[in-house]
Design a protein around this motif. Structure first.
Motif, short mmCIF file in Angstrom:
data_model
loop_
_atom_site.label_atom_id
_atom_site.label_comp_id
_atom_site.label_asym_id
_atom_site.label_seq_id
_atom_site.Cartn_x
_atom_site.Cartn_y
_atom_site.Cartn_z
N GLY A 156 0.91 -1.11 -0.19
CA GLY A 156 0.09 -0.01 -0.17
C GLY A 156 0.80 1.12 0.08
O GLY A 156 0.56 2.38 -0.85
N LEU A 157 1.94 1.30 0.86
CA LEU A 157 2.73 2.36 0.83
C LEU A 157 3.64 2.73 -0.52
O LEU A 157 3.80 3.71 -0.89
N LEU A 158 4.04 1.56 -1.11
CA LEU A 158 5.00 1.71 -2.16
C LEU A 158 3.93 2.20 -3.25
O LEU A 158 4.30 3.12 -4.29
N ILE A 159 2.74 1.62 -3.59
CA ILE A 159 1.97 1.89 -4.83
C ILE A 159 1.52 3.34 -4.59
O ILE A 159 1.45 3.97 -5.73
N GLU A 160 1.20 3.73 -3.23
CA GLU A 160 0.72 5.14 -3.42
C GLU A 160 1.88 6.21 -3.56
O GLU A 160 1.56 7.11 -4.14
N ALA A 161 3.17 5.94 -3.23
CA ALA A 161 4.24 6.68 -3.22
C ALA A 161 4.97 6.66 -4.65
O ALA A 161 5.43 7.55 -5.26
N HIS A 162 4.92 5.40 -5.33
CA HIS A 162 5.62 5.24 -6.56
C HIS A 162 5.06 4.52 -7.58
O HIS A 162 5.60 4.33 -8.81
N GLY A 163 3.83 4.07 -7.42
CA GLY A 163 2.94 3.35 -8.31
C GLY A 163 3.26 1.92 -8.53
O GLY A 163 3.81 1.41 -7.78
N HIS A 164 2.31 1.21 -9.19
CA HIS A 164 1.96 -0.15 -9.26
C HIS A 164 3.16 -0.88 -9.88
O HIS A 164 3.57 -2.08 -9.48
N LEU A 165 3.90 -0.35 -10.80
CA LEU A 165 4.76 -0.88 -11.52
C LEU A 165 6.20 -1.10 -10.65
O LEU A 165 6.58 -2.01 -10.64
N THR A 166 6.41 0.25 -10.09
CA THR A 166 7.46 0.34 -9.40
C THR A 166 7.40 -0.86 -8.16
O THR A 166 8.36 -1.56 -7.62
N HIS A 167 6.25 -0.74 -7.71
CA HIS A 167 5.94 -1.75 -6.32
C HIS A 167 6.34 -3.20 -6.83
O HIS A 167 6.91 -3.89 -6.01
N ALA A 168 5.59 -3.45 -8.05
CA ALA A 168 5.94 -5.01 -8.47
C ALA A 168 7.09 -5.26 -8.79
O ALA A 168 7.73 -6.56 -8.31
N LEU A 169 8.15 -4.23 -9.22
CA LEU A 169 9.72 -4.53 -9.28
C LEU A 169 10.11 -4.49 -8.25
O LEU A 169 11.10 -5.61 -7.88
N ILE A 170 9.92 -3.63 -7.22
CA ILE A 170 10.68 -3.87 -5.84
C ILE A 170 10.36 -5.22 -4.99
O ILE A 170 11.09 -6.01 -4.48
N VAL A 171 8.99 -5.75 -5.09
CA VAL A 171 8.70 -7.01 -4.91
C VAL A 171 9.29 -8.17 -5.57
O VAL A 171 9.82 -9.08 -4.70
N SER A 172 9.73 -8.15 -6.61
CA SER A 172 10.32 -9.10 -7.36
C SER A 172 11.85 -9.07 -6.83
O SER A 172 12.43 -10.25 -6.66
N LEU A 173 12.39 -7.98 -6.58
CA LEU A 173 13.77 -7.86 -6.17
C LEU A 173 13.91 -8.31 -4.94
O LEU A 173 14.87 -9.03 -4.40
N ILE A 174 12.93 -7.97 -3.93
CA ILE A 174 13.05 -8.47 -2.66
C ILE A 174 12.88 -10.17 -2.69
O ILE A 174 13.51 -10.77 -1.93
#
Length: 388
Positions: A156-174
């Protein structure tokens, strides 16, 4: 092998499989905050969204029966690692889907790899229990819940701050980082399963299907609280939206706590006694929730029910993974398939019936299902056979 080295590897394997559960829960939890964006981005209706979410569930159910074959041939460690590679990128594929036509196969793949990994990591947890001669299944499922909470909160925090694509990319990296750090320490079976190893087969032991029925009856209430408790409190008990949201929060909170405590309880009292009392606690909570005169009494009842339901499925999985004459992968693939249909499929039918009868009677029926598990609890004796 020196006993101290053997034990050290088993301990490392215990924390590695805990990481696998966290990894899987984290990805599922990360999908939840993507859903509202997904709906708006694709311009689809609630009905279409429901169908696409069902596709996710069907992907999981389709993959689960194959995992017994894969585990029997390659071992649970290799299967976890293989599915984890695809899991790491699966949410990103969903986030990149430009329309509903492309989203459907992406969600099917997402569900398939999440479901396949689920079977393999449960099989690996059974192997860890054998190596350590003690229960770890309940706390492993607790790590799944913890991963789901982390994924949802961070998402929720990442999508609000950076958008859904950035969130999905960060999730993949984690996810990739978690896999690289932890999964190499996973243990595997001492020798490959002899039966059902070279071909896809269903278990021939009827007890496996009875354990699957126990898992199903344990997971239908969980799915029903997730999908319908808030609506029940709002429409039938007069709760406002904020209060209604506490139903599943209270239920999942007590489940998470009890799953981390559950291994100690089970190690002390045994799987059958733990399952027996857990079923009664779960049934009592569901029954009170169905009759509660106010929303807050219902919320407390759902929380009480969560204390009981928390450890029922882990015990059923441990019992399935220790069946003589059947490989743990084959047994677990069937029990997982039957159990998870209680979350992925049954709530749809419950919603239809509840719309006609109200949800109060539904929760009383679900209490009855948990009483059936209580009556079947002696079938879980094999969950205590944790020695190699």
């Amino acid at each position: 092998m020196d006993a101290s080295v053997y034990l050290k590897r088993a301990v490392y394997g215990r924390w590695a499989v805990a990481c696998a559960f966290f990894f899987n829960g984290f990805l599922v939890g990360s999908w939840a905050p993507q859903i509202p964006v997904f709906m708006v981005r694709l311009g689809i209706s609630e009905f279409t969204l429901g169908l696409l979410i069902l596709v996710f569930g069907l992907g999981a159910l389709a993959a689960m029966p194959w995992c017994g074959y894969l585990i029997g041939r390659f071992g649970s460690r290799a299967v976890v690692q293989g599915f984890a590679i695809f899991c790491s990128f699966s949410l990103l594929l969903v986030a990149l889907a430009p329309n509903a036509l492309m989203a459907a196969p992406a969600l099917f793949l997402f569900g398939a790899v999440i479901g396949g990994m689920d079977v393999a990591m449960n099989a690996n947890a059974v192997e860890v229990e054998k190596k350590l001669s003690r229960a770890v299944m309940s706390s492993s499922h607790g790590f799944w819940s913890l991963g789901g909470f982390a994924g949802g909160a961070l998402g929720g925090l990442l999508i609000e701050a950076h958008g859904h694509l950035t969130h999905a990319l960060i999730v993949s990296l984690i996810a990739i980082l978690l896999g690289l750090v932890a999964f190499r320490y996973m243990i595997t079976e001492d020798e490959p399963a002899v039966q059902e190893k070279h071909r896809l087969e269903f278990p021939t032991n009827p007890l496996v299907y009875l354990l699957g029925l126990m898992a199903l009856f344990s997971m239908v209430p969980e799915g029903s609280v997730l999908d319908w408790a808030a609506l029940y409190l709002q429409q039938e008990r007069g709760a406002d939206i904020a209060t209604a949201g506490f139903a599943f929060a209270a239920f999942s909170g007590t489940m998470s706590i009890m799953r981390f405590l559950g291994d100690g309880v089970r190690n002390r009292f045994g799987a059958v006694r733990t399952l027996r009392y857990s079923a009664l606690i779960g049934a009592a909570g569901m029954a009170v929730a169905s009759l509660a005169p106010t929303s807050w009494i219902a919320i407390i009842a759902f929380a009480f029910s969560g204390l009981g339901i928390a450890n029922m499925v882990p015990i059923a999985f441990s019992a399935a993974g220790n069946q003589e004459g059947t490989s743990s992968g084959v047994a677990l693939s069937m029990v997982t398939l039957m159990g998870y249909s209680g979350i992925l499929v049954a709530p749809s039918a419950i919603g239809f019936v509840g719309g006609k009868t109200g949800f109060g009677p539904i929760y009383m029926v679900l209490a009855g299902l948990l009483v059936v598990v209580f009556l079947m609890s002696n079938l879980a004796t094999s969950a205590d056979k944790m020695r190699s």
